[in-house]
Design a protein around this motif. Structure first.
Motif, PDB file in Angstrom:
ATOM      1  N   GLY A  20       0.790  -1.226   0.000  1.00 20.64           N
ATOM      2  CA  GLY A  20       0.000   0.000   0.000  1.00 20.64           C
ATOM      3  C   GLY A  20       0.822   1.275   0.000  1.00 20.64           C
ATOM      4  O   GLY A  20       0.306   2.366  -0.228  1.00 20.64           O
ATOM      5  N   GLU A  21       2.126   1.160   0.242  1.00 19.99           N
ATOM      6  CA  GLU A  21       2.966   2.351   0.321  1.00 19.99           C
ATOM      7  C   GLU A  21       3.158   3.017  -1.032  1.00 19.99           C
ATOM      8  O   GLU A  21       2.943   2.422  -2.086  1.00 19.99           O
ATOM      9  N   PHE A  32       7.540   3.753   4.778  1.00 17.05           N
ATOM     10  CA  PHE A  32       8.197   3.307   6.002  1.00 17.05           C
ATOM     11  C   PHE A  32       8.881   1.949   5.858  1.00 17.05           C
ATOM     12  O   PHE A  32       9.754   1.615   6.643  1.00 17.05           O
ATOM     13  N   LEU A  33       8.499   1.168   4.877  1.00 18.43           N
ATOM     14  CA  LEU A  33       9.122  -0.142   4.692  1.00 18.43           C
ATOM     15  C   LEU A  33      10.215  -0.132   3.628  1.00 18.43           C
ATOM     16  O   LEU A  33      10.757  -1.178   3.281  1.00 18.43           O
ATOM     17  N   GLN A  53       9.361   1.251  12.743  1.00 16.10           N
ATOM     18  CA  GLN A  53       8.920   1.033  11.367  1.00 16.10           C
ATOM     19  C   GLN A  53       7.532   0.388  11.344  1.00 16.10           C
ATOM     20  O   GLN A  53       6.639   0.844  10.615  1.00 16.10           O
ATOM     21  N   TYR A  54       7.338  -0.637  12.143  1.00 10.54           N
ATOM     22  CA  TYR A  54       6.054  -1.339  12.226  1.00 10.54           C
ATOM     23  C   TYR A  54       4.937  -0.389  12.672  1.00 10.54           C
ATOM     24  O   TYR A  54       3.861  -0.360  12.078  1.00 10.54           O
ATOM     25  N   MET A  55       5.216   0.376  13.716  1.00 12.98           N
ATOM     26  CA  MET A  55       4.203   1.299  14.237  1.00 12.98           C
ATOM     27  C   MET A  55       3.870   2.389  13.209  1.00 12.98           C
ATOM     28  O   MET A  55       2.712   2.766  13.053  1.00 12.98           O
ATOM     29  N   ALA A  56       4.883   2.861  12.504  1.00  6.70           N
ATOM     30  CA  ALA A  56       4.676   3.941  11.535  1.00  6.70           C
ATOM     31  C   ALA A  56       3.853   3.493  10.329  1.00  6.70           C
ATOM     32  O   ALA A  56       2.876   4.145   9.956  1.00  6.70           O
ATOM     33  N   PHE A  57       4.216   2.372   9.718  1.00  5.67           N
ATOM     34  CA  PHE A  57       3.433   1.958   8.548  1.00  5.67           C
ATOM     35  C   PHE A  57       2.036   1.521   8.952  1.00  5.67           C
ATOM     36  O   PHE A  57       1.070   1.739   8.215  1.00  5.67           O
ATOM     37  N   SER A  58       1.900   0.935  10.143  1.00  7.12           N
ATOM     38  CA  SER A  58       0.572   0.538  10.624  1.00  7.12           C
ATOM     39  C   SER A  58      -0.314   1.755  10.833  1.00  7.12           C
ATOM     40  O   SER A  58      -1.498   1.741  10.475  1.00  7.12           O
ATOM     41  N   ALA A  59       0.246   2.818  11.393  1.00 10.23           N
ATOM     42  CA  ALA A  59      -0.531   4.044  11.628  1.00 10.23           C
ATOM     43  C   ALA A  59      -0.937   4.700  10.311  1.00 10.23           C
ATOM     44  O   ALA A  59      -2.076   5.172  10.171  1.00 10.23           O
ATOM     45  N   ALA A  60      -0.024   4.729   9.341  1.00 11.74           N
ATOM     46  CA  ALA A  60      -0.349   5.322   8.038  1.00 11.74           C
ATOM     47  C   ALA A  60      -1.483   4.559   7.362  1.00 11.74           C
ATOM     48  O   ALA A  60      -2.428   5.152   6.831  1.00 11.74           O
ATOM     49  N   ALA A  61      -1.403   3.232   7.387  1.00 15.61           N
ATOM     50  CA  ALA A  61      -2.449   2.405   6.765  1.00 15.61           C
ATOM     51  C   ALA A  61      -3.757   2.497   7.538  1.00 15.61           C
ATOM     52  O   ALA A  61      -4.843   2.555   6.934  1.00 15.61           O
ATOM     53  N   ILE A  99      10.141 -11.961   8.007  1.00 15.99           N
ATOM     54  CA  ILE A  99       9.048 -11.747   7.050  1.00 15.99           C
ATOM     55  C   ILE A  99       9.424 -10.668   6.049  1.00 15.99           C
ATOM     56  O   ILE A  99       9.237 -10.840   4.845  1.00 15.99           O
ATOM     57  N   THR A 100       9.977  -9.557   6.528  1.00 15.77           N
ATOM     58  CA  THR A 100      10.320  -8.474   5.608  1.00 15.77           C
ATOM     59  C   THR A 100      11.418  -8.902   4.641  1.00 15.77           C
ATOM     60  O   THR A 100      11.349  -8.599   3.448  1.00 15.77           O
ATOM     61  N   GLU A 101      12.414  -9.638   5.121  1.00 14.54           N
ATOM     62  CA  GLU A 101      13.493 -10.083   4.234  1.00 14.54           C
ATOM     63  C   GLU A 101      13.009 -11.123   3.230  1.00 14.54           C
ATOM     64  O   GLU A 101      13.467 -11.156   2.098  1.00 14.54           O
ATOM     65  N   THR A 102      12.081 -11.964   3.633  1.00 10.49           N
ATOM     66  CA  THR A 102      11.602 -13.030   2.754  1.00 10.49           C
ATOM     67  C   THR A 102      10.606 -12.534   1.713  1.00 10.49           C
ATOM     68  O   THR A 102      10.700 -12.892   0.535  1.00 10.49           O
ATOM     69  N   HIS A 103       9.644 -11.714   2.137  1.00 10.58           N
ATOM     70  CA  HIS A 103       8.527 -11.389   1.238  1.00 10.58           C
ATOM     71  C   HIS A 103       8.507  -9.964   0.697  1.00 10.58           C
ATOM     72  O   HIS A 103       7.683  -9.649  -0.161  1.00 10.58           O
TER      73      HIS A 103
END
Length: 168
Positions: A20-21, A32-33, A53-61, A99-103
C-alpha cells in the motif's frame, strides 16, 4: 489466542502495509518499509528501529482505512482489538525481520505471498468490503478473505478496505 493466527495477521499486515505504500500501489503516502527509511530509523532509533517502522506503517495504513470505513463497531487489518494488537506486536518483534526479508524483496514477491495467504478464498470489490461477523476462533477464515480482497484489489489496481464485525 492461537499463535498461528497471530503470525498470519502479522505477515498479512506487513505485506499489505508494504504494497500500500507510495512506492508500490500508492494507497497511503508513506514509505516506512523502504530500505532507505529502515537505515534512517536504525540511525535514529538503533534499538527500536524495527518496532518504529512497524508502528509507523501501521498508523499510516490505519488512517487511510479508518477514513474509508469509519470508526465504530468494526475492525480491519490495521485496527484490531487491543489484546490482538499487543500479541501482534510481540510476534512482529520475533519474526518481523524474517518476514520483511523473505517477502518484501519485490512487489511481485509480496503480491505472490498475498495470493498464497488468501488460501483459495474468493472475495473482491472496491472501497469498503464487509467480510461479515466473526468470532475469535474464526479469525483464520477472516484472514484468508481479507488477503483475497487485498490481492484482488492490487491486481485490478483498485483500492479495497476489508473490514469485519466481532464481539472479540
Amino acid at each position: 489466542m492461537d499463535k498461528l493466527i497471530i503470525k498470519t495477521l502479522v505477515e498479512l499486515r506487513i505485506i499489505v502495509g508494504y504494497l500500500g505504500e507510495k512506492s508500490q500501489y500508492n494507497w497511503w503516502p508513506s514509505n516506512f518499509l523502504a530500505p532507505t527509511t529502515q537505515k534512517m530509523l536504525e540511525f535514529t532509533f538503533p534499538r527500536t528501529a524495527q518496532v518504529s517502522q512497524y508502528m509507523a506503517f501501521s498508523a499510516a495504513a490505519a488512517k487511510v482505512h479508518d477514513e474509508a470505513i469509519g470508526i465504530g463497531k468494526s475492525f480491519h487489518l490495521f485496527r484490531l482489538p487491543e489484546h490482538i494488537e499487543k500479541a501482534m506486536l510481540e510476534e512482529f518483534k520475533m519474526l518481523g525481520k524474517d518476514i520483511t526479508e523473505t517477502h518484501l524483496s519485490s512487489k511481485a514477491s509480496a503480491t505472490d505471498r498475498l495470493t498464497e495467504l488468501s488460501g483459495g478464498a474468493s472475495i473482491s470489490g472496491e472501497g469498503p468490503i464487509n467480510i461479515g461477523e466473526t468470532q475469535i476462533d474464526k479469525l483464520d477464515r477472516v484472514a484468508a478473505k481479507v488477503a483475497c480482497a487485498y490481492s484482488q484489489a492490487f491486481s485490478e489496481n483498485n483500492k479495497a478496505f476489508p473490514y469485519f464485525q466481532s464481539n472479540i
